[in-house]
Design a protein around this motif. Structure first.
Motif, PDB file in Angstrom:
ATOM      1  N   ARG A  59       0.828  -1.210   0.000  1.00 54.24           N
ATOM      2  CA  ARG A  59       0.000   0.000   0.000  1.00 54.24           C
ATOM      3  C   ARG A  59       0.863   1.261   0.000  1.00 54.24           C
ATOM      4  O   ARG A  59       0.662   2.175  -0.811  1.00 54.24           O
ATOM      5  CB  ARG A  59      -0.889  -0.009   1.244  1.00 54.24           C
ATOM      6  CG  ARG A  59      -1.880   1.143   1.310  1.00 54.24           C
ATOM      7  CD  ARG A  59      -2.405   1.382   2.706  1.00 54.24           C
ATOM      8  NE  ARG A  59      -1.473   2.184   3.504  1.00 54.24           N
ATOM      9  CZ  ARG A  59      -0.906   1.781   4.628  1.00 54.24           C
ATOM     10  NH1 ARG A  59      -1.146   0.574   5.110  1.00 54.24           N
ATOM     11  NH2 ARG A  59      -0.088   2.582   5.296  1.00 54.24           N
ATOM     12  N   PHE A 128      -3.945   7.262   0.634  1.00 51.43           N
ATOM     13  CA  PHE A 128      -3.700   5.824   0.529  1.00 51.43           C
ATOM     14  C   PHE A 128      -2.363   5.454   1.165  1.00 51.43           C
ATOM     15  O   PHE A 128      -2.237   4.412   1.816  1.00 51.43           O
ATOM     16  CB  PHE A 128      -3.730   5.415  -0.940  1.00 51.43           C
ATOM     17  CG  PHE A 128      -3.707   3.934  -1.173  1.00 51.43           C
ATOM     18  CD1 PHE A 128      -4.735   3.123  -0.724  1.00 51.43           C
ATOM     19  CD2 PHE A 128      -2.656   3.342  -1.854  1.00 51.43           C
ATOM     20  CE1 PHE A 128      -4.721   1.758  -0.933  1.00 51.43           C
ATOM     21  CE2 PHE A 128      -2.631   1.974  -2.068  1.00 51.43           C
ATOM     22  CZ  PHE A 128      -3.662   1.181  -1.615  1.00 51.43           C
ATOM     23  N   THR A 134      -8.838   3.188   5.026  1.00 43.24           N
ATOM     24  CA  THR A 134      -8.197   2.473   3.920  1.00 43.24           C
ATOM     25  C   THR A 134      -9.190   1.716   3.052  1.00 43.24           C
ATOM     26  O   THR A 134      -8.977   1.583   1.843  1.00 43.24           O
ATOM     27  CB  THR A 134      -7.144   1.505   4.475  1.00 43.24           C
ATOM     28  OG1 THR A 134      -6.407   2.150   5.503  1.00 43.24           O
ATOM     29  CG2 THR A 134      -6.194   1.046   3.383  1.00 43.24           C
ATOM     30  N   SER A 138      -8.880   2.791  -0.688  1.00 43.72           N
ATOM     31  CA  SER A 138      -8.309   1.817  -1.618  1.00 43.72           C
ATOM     32  C   SER A 138      -9.181   1.652  -2.858  1.00 43.72           C
ATOM     33  O   SER A 138      -8.662   1.512  -3.976  1.00 43.72           O
ATOM     34  CB  SER A 138      -8.131   0.467  -0.915  1.00 43.72           C
ATOM     35  OG  SER A 138      -9.385  -0.067  -0.502  1.00 43.72           O
ATOM     36  N   LEU A 170      -5.227  -4.773  -4.152  1.00 45.31           N
ATOM     37  CA  LEU A 170      -5.157  -4.231  -2.797  1.00 45.31           C
ATOM     38  C   LEU A 170      -6.519  -3.821  -2.260  1.00 45.31           C
ATOM     39  O   LEU A 170      -6.678  -3.660  -1.046  1.00 45.31           O
ATOM     40  CB  LEU A 170      -4.204  -3.038  -2.768  1.00 45.31           C
ATOM     41  CG  LEU A 170      -2.711  -3.374  -2.890  1.00 45.31           C
ATOM     42  CD1 LEU A 170      -1.883  -2.100  -2.968  1.00 45.31           C
ATOM     43  CD2 LEU A 170      -2.256  -4.234  -1.723  1.00 45.31           C
ATOM     44  N   CYS A 175      -4.956  -3.956   3.921  1.00 42.02           N
ATOM     45  CA  CYS A 175      -3.648  -3.298   3.847  1.00 42.02           C
ATOM     46  C   CYS A 175      -3.527  -2.102   4.770  1.00 42.02           C
ATOM     47  O   CYS A 175      -2.495  -1.424   4.754  1.00 42.02           O
ATOM     48  CB  CYS A 175      -3.352  -2.878   2.408  1.00 42.02           C
ATOM     49  SG  CYS A 175      -4.594  -1.767   1.680  1.00 42.02           S
TER      50      CYS A 175
END
Length: 407
Positions: A59, A128, A134, A138, A170, A175
């Motif tokens: 990430r 990010f 997240t 993402s 991802l 992540c």
């Protein structure tokens, strides 16, 4: 009659005696072994998320790489993606009808709209990297990468394709559970609550919570396995493709690559390296060997020197051929094969170094038992840390994270 001889009958050879049920016992043994392997795989898949630190490195790495890419192309943004591009939005939409791609950059020809989209892409990449909300960021990051990739698809290369794939993978990973603002917020929330008892939930609510946790764990683990398989396929196919070429077999492929004007950011350096044909031939053969052998050395300690040599190879490509985006994308992708204990060790070294220089305050001492990792289910579920780790998992990625945390 009296002189006739009686023929002698030889006894038949005795067949080896097999105890009754011998075949059944073999089948039962094989059946138990298969059930054990399936159970171990199911435990690995559902027990806890694997490679949380590696997912965080992906990430941070790809977020920083794309942020640097957007900042690097900021002076040329209009010619590449904006209204002033020779590849107009009308031409892009005609290509989208054939390929199925799409981009939010072609929704309007307004310069103000494009500039706002570009600023939004910069902010998304930065968030990010920081790991703020997240899960949602993402998804937005994947949309940004896909839109910019599709808008100028004829200006992309292998590095852009890999960043696009990783951005989509991802989305399915957890992540943000390490080295992120989300992880910091979870630690502060845990420190505030302390040893307060958890709220009593109904049976249905607890079952839904456990099902959500298990589903998140399975999706994350499958995504990490897909990322690893993608990198293995990339290296293996590249190595096998090189084997078919006569220049790689003759050891002269790198000589021709060093003499291409398009890939000579520093011509003097390229000509200097080209003066050593023996070293160039050895480097070419080592490149093919490393790429072909890479998928077969991942489950042993041999992967560490192979990853080190691949790191040197990609740094050489970035320096000699002027392909930093491609090299950076490949170096970040290789990080998925390093176990979490490696990142924990590096984190401890970094913390000690910063504490010695006074840049980081000393960490408070934890009470006994606070460092254990609870199970992903409720308090009645036995801790997964008490289970014996299968031998086949010790050389692979290890999970050290808590599965009940949210991104």
């Amino acid at each position: 009659m009296g002189n006739e001889q009686i023929p002698h009958h030889h006894p038949m050879p005795a067949t080896p005696h097999r105890p009754a049920g011998h075949g059944t016992s073999v089948v039962r043994t094989v059946h138990r072994w298969l059930l054990g392997r399936i159970g171990a795989f199911w435990t690995l898949l559902t027990d806890r998320p694997v490679s949380l630190y590696a997912a965080s490195v992906l990430r941070i790495g790809y977020g920083l790489l794309y942020l640097a890419f957007l900042l690097r192309e900021f002076p040329h943004r209009d010619e590449i993606w904006g209204p002033g591009s020779p590849w107009t939005p009308a031409l892009a939409e005609q290509l989208f009808d054939q390929t199925g791609w799409n981009s939010f950059l072609v929704l309007s020809d307004s310069r103000a709209y494009f500039e706002s989209c570009y600023v939004m892409a910069l902010i998304t990449s930065a968030l990010f990297v920081l790991g703020w909300r997240t899960r949602a960021i993402s998804v937005l990051f994947a949309v940004v990468v896909t839109s910019f990739h599709a808008r100028a698809i004829f200006m992309t290369d292998g590095g852009d394709n890999l960043v696009l794939l990783m951005a989509m993978y991802l989305v399915l990973t957890a992540c943000g559970r390490r080295w992120s603002l989300d992880a910091r917020r979870a630690r502060l929330r845990t420190a505030r609550t302390g040893s307060a008892p958890e709220p009593v939930r109904s049976f249905c609510a607890q079952q839904l919570r456990d099902a959500r946790t298990t589903l998140t764990t399975v999706v994350h683990n499958c995504a990490m396995f897909v990322i690893a398989a993608q990198v293995c396929f990339l290296y293996g196919s590249a190595g096998l493709y090189k084997v078919q070429g006569p220049t790689w077999g003759g050891g002269t492929a790198l000589h021709y690559a060093l003499n291409l004007e398009l890939f000579q950011p520093w011509p003097a350096l390229s000509h200097l390296v080209d003066e050593y044909p023996l070293l160039i031939a050895i480097a070419g053969y080592m490149t093919v060997l490393l790429q072909v052998a890479f998928p077969f050395v991942l489950f042993g300690r041999l992967k560490y020197p192979v990853l080190t040599l691949l790191l040197s190879m990609h740094m050489g490509i970035a320096l000699l051929m002027g392909l930093p985006l491609f090299s950076g994308a490949m170096i970040i992708a290789d990080a998925v094969f390093l176990p979490d204990r490696f990142y924990v060790f590096v984190s401890h070294l970094w913390r000690r170094a910063t504490q010695r220089t006074g840049m980081y305050p000393p960490a408070p001492r934890r009470a006994a038992g606070t460092g254990s990792v609870p199970s992903q289910g409720g308090p009645n579920k036995p801790s997964a840390k008490r289970r014996a780790t299968p031998a086949g998992q010790r050389g692979t990625v290890l999970a050290t994270g808590r599965t009940s945390d949210q991104d």
